[in-house]
Write an enzyme that holds these catalytic residues in place. Structure first.
Site, PDB file in Angstrom:
ATOM      1  N   ASP A 183       0.200   4.959   0.519  1.00 14.70           N
ATOM      2  CA  ASP A 183       0.926   5.962   0.436  1.00 14.70           C
ATOM      3  C   ASP A 183       2.633   5.452   0.640  1.00 14.70           C
ATOM      4  OD1 ASP A 183      -0.802   7.926   0.091  1.00 14.70           O
ATOM      5  OD2 ASP A 183      -0.512   8.787   2.285  1.00 14.70           O
ATOM      6  N   SER A 228      -5.965  10.467  -3.920  1.00 19.03           N
ATOM      7  CA  SER A 228      -5.053   9.972  -2.861  1.00 19.03           C
ATOM      8  C   SER A 228      -4.329   9.159  -3.336  1.00 19.03           C
ATOM      9  CB  SER A 228      -5.975   9.280  -1.579  1.00 19.03           C
ATOM     10  OG  SER A 228      -6.827   8.415  -1.888  1.00 19.03           O
ATOM     11  N   GLU A 239      -5.103   4.059   3.404  1.00 15.87           N
ATOM     12  CA  GLU A 239      -4.521   5.305   2.778  1.00 15.87           C
ATOM     13  C   GLU A 239      -3.036   5.183   3.273  1.00 15.87           C
ATOM     14  OE1 GLU A 239      -5.700   7.786   1.088  1.00 15.87           O
ATOM     15  OE2 GLU A 239      -7.807   7.864   1.305  1.00 15.87           O
TER      16      GLU A 239
END
Length: 612
Positions: free
Chosen positions: A301, A511, A297
């Site tokens: 990002d 996400s 993650e």
């Protein structure tokens, strides 16, 4: 009141038959039924340490909200005139009477009120105590609870009380009934990289200048794909040295690996090779560079939020606290609550990033308090984007015999389960799409529906009310018709190429959509700052009014879950303009509850934000 309470304590010491003084009697403040996977094991040890946070009521929050909308509504003469840190702190401060009453109560329990850690506006305070004293303070009993699905272990209670005269001054005590081990990240879904080029028709993008999308973007998403899809290939960052900034937040041991970032830049954003991000540690947060500890993650990002916006200055906020934890002597030690530490830190900063992204689930017991903190950031010019979740309307399961969407109120009824903080009306929630041309993401359900905790904000009335009138009995009783609708917008959410532990892989989830949309917003802020305008801040009043035409209409998809097909649509309906209410029924269902207003067209959005 304190004198009466202290007198009562003295009398009890003299005679066990003395009764409590009037006004000191505890009254139930909150009760909560945890999800079935939480199993109560045994009473918590009396000497077990607890860090309690107490949230005080903000009597002037309605005034802060008025300011928030005044600086966020493009029709307002104050649009863009964001508040300072000091102005926000003044608006959310507790009343002097409330602060005094809580201090007196804590002093009566033996705490040095002058030595307590407090938030900048004095609306939060933190105390270090033990289970024994916390139980006395809150007239409750703490137990050790195990989660049979995740293995998490927590010390929690299912109800708590405070003296009756404090109810009007205290919103929340945490941890009490919050049955989450801090931040609960839903793992992204990823698969091995397929190097074969995708096959798809070239997609024309309505724009100020013609644009097209490479066919390979149908199977593998890269920064170039996103810039093509969202009509931003011609834009050059202008305000990297003029104050524009973008940040992402990292929790749960999610470490953003710099070597992986450089590999990503070498392969997919070569002009950014050698650039890096600033790391800001909150409460001792780390950003380990051990290759095996690189986070999927965190890498997703940083590689996309920062790759899309290079050379905009980039920051990673890394916050300590990483449940679940390994208990000692079969008793858990109280973990930090990284989310609250992160919010406290940002609210105390004078200079803030204009755009931030995060994915989080917080229990309803303190959702309102946390959401109000987001309003404070929005009033100061920060745009917050959150993914809408990967479970469709709840659990991603259309089979009614196996659904896990069970209400947590003891009724055992099936209900849709929207995500928080995407349901907070002061943030922009982002759903997921896939393919070229874009449709709703198919490998998982893009989260959407209606909040069970937050009322529908006025900026959504023009879109939601006609939908509710047209929906009929579909999904009747499964959702809160008066709640805030999610998501607001969407972006690509699957087949993202990232580098993780030195290898290229594909990864997907909303996400991925959230940092993508945050990157587009950062570019819009860049254009505004270059033109001498302030950052956008809280987006929703703008995107539901003047900017609705600047989103690409999505007309295919659904978001199944909770034993249903969720909300769906058919191709061929015109989403039209929200302010003119020209929706077809199925198109409206989709636009609002699967992908929001659609995906961004940067070229058109740039024109709009520069005119306001």
């Amino acid at each position: 009141m304190l004198a009466k309470c202290l007198l009562a304590i003295v009398l009890v010491a003299v005679s066990v038959q003395a009764s409590p003084a009037a006004g000191c009697k505890h009254a139930l403040k909150e009760t909560f039924t945890p999800a079935k996977e939480w199993v109560k094991q045994r009473p918590a040890p009396p000497d077990h340490g607890l860090t309690l946070r107490i949230s005080l009521k903000q009597p002037n929050f309605n005034k802060l909200e008025e300011h928030l909308y005044a600086v966020s509504d493009p029709e307002s003469p104050r649009y863009g005139q964001h508040l300072s840190k000091e102005q926000v702190h003044e608006l959310v401060a507790p009343s002097s009477h409330g602060l005094s009453a809580v201090n007196d109560w804590l002093a009566s329990m033996g705490f040095d009120v002058n030595g307590l850690v407090r938030s900048p506006s004095m609306d939060w305070l933190k105390i270090e105590t033990t289970v024994k004293l916390a139980e006395e303070m809150l007239n409750t009993t703490y137990h050790v609870w195990d989660n049979i699905k995740t293995g998490d272990t927590l010390v929690r209670t299912t109800s708590w009380s405070v003296p009756e005269h404090l109810h009007e001054h205290i919103d929340l005590v945490h941890p009490t009934t919050m049955f989450r081990g801090g931040l609960q990240r839903k793992a992204a879904t990823f698969r091995k990289l397929d190097t074969a080029p995708g096959k798809a028709a070239v997609m024309s993008i309505p724009a100020t200048s013609p644009s097209a999308v490479d066919p390979s973007c149908n199977t593998t998403i890269t920064p170039t794909c996103l810039l093509e899809l969202y009509n931003a290939t011609q834009y050059k960052v202008q305000s990297a040295l003029k104050g524009n900034k973008i940040a992402i937040s990292s929790y749960l041991g999610q470490f953003a690996n710099i070597k992986d970032l450089q590999l990503f830049y070498e392969a997919l954003r070569p002009e950014a090779v050698g650039s890096n991000f600033r790391v800001v540690s909150i409460n001792g947060g780390q950003n380990s560079q051990v290759p095996s500890q690189a986070g999927d993650e965190a890498n997703l990002d940083t590689q996309y939020a920062f790759g899309l916006t290079f050379p905009t200055p980039a920051t990673v906020f890394t916050t300590a606290g990483s449940p679940p934890f390994i208990p000692d002597d079969n008793t858990p030690t109280n973990s930090n609550e990284p989310y609250l530490n992160w919010v406290d830190f940002l609210l105390n900063q004078t200079s803030l990033p204009q755009t931030s992204d995060d994915e989080q689930t917080v229990p309803p017991s303190f959702a309102q308090t946390v959401c109000n903190s987001f309003a404070q950031l929005g009033a100061r010019g920060v745009t917050l984007t959150f993914s809408s979740g990967d479970g469709g309307v709840g659990d991603n399961d259309p089979d009614p015999s196996t659904t896990t969407c069970i209400a947590n109120d003891g009724t055992n009824r099936i209900t849709f389960l929207p995500e928080f903080p995407a349901s907070c009306p002061f943030v922009t929630s982002v759903g997921g799409t896939v393919n070229v041309p874009e449709v709703a993401v198919t490998r998982f359900g893009s989260g959407g529906g209606f909040s069970n905790y937050f009322a529908r904000p006025a900026y959504q009335d023009g879109a939601v009310l006609p939908f509710l009138q047209s929906l009929g009995s579909t999904n009747q009783g499964l959702f809160n018709a008066s709640g805030r609708g999610i998501p607001d917008v969407s972006a690509q959410g699957d087949n993202f190429e990232i580098f993780l532990q030195g290898q290229a892989i594909l990864i997907g989830g909303t996400s991925a959509a959230s940092p993508t949309f945050a990157g587009i917003v950062a570019l819009l802020n860049d254009a505004r700052i270059a033109a001498g305008k302030p950052s956008l801040g809280f987006l929703n009043p703008l995107i539901y009014s003047k900017a609705t035409k600047a989103f690409n209409d999505i007309t295919v998809g659904s978001n199944p879950g909770c034993g249903t097909q969720g909300f769906s649509c058919r191709a061929g309906w015109d989403a039209g303009n929200l302010t003119r209410l020209t929706y077809g029924v199925t198109s409206l269902i989709y636009v609002l509850l699967v992908t929001g207003l659609g995906t961004p067209n940067f070229g058109l959005l740039e024109q709009i934000v520069l005119r306001n």
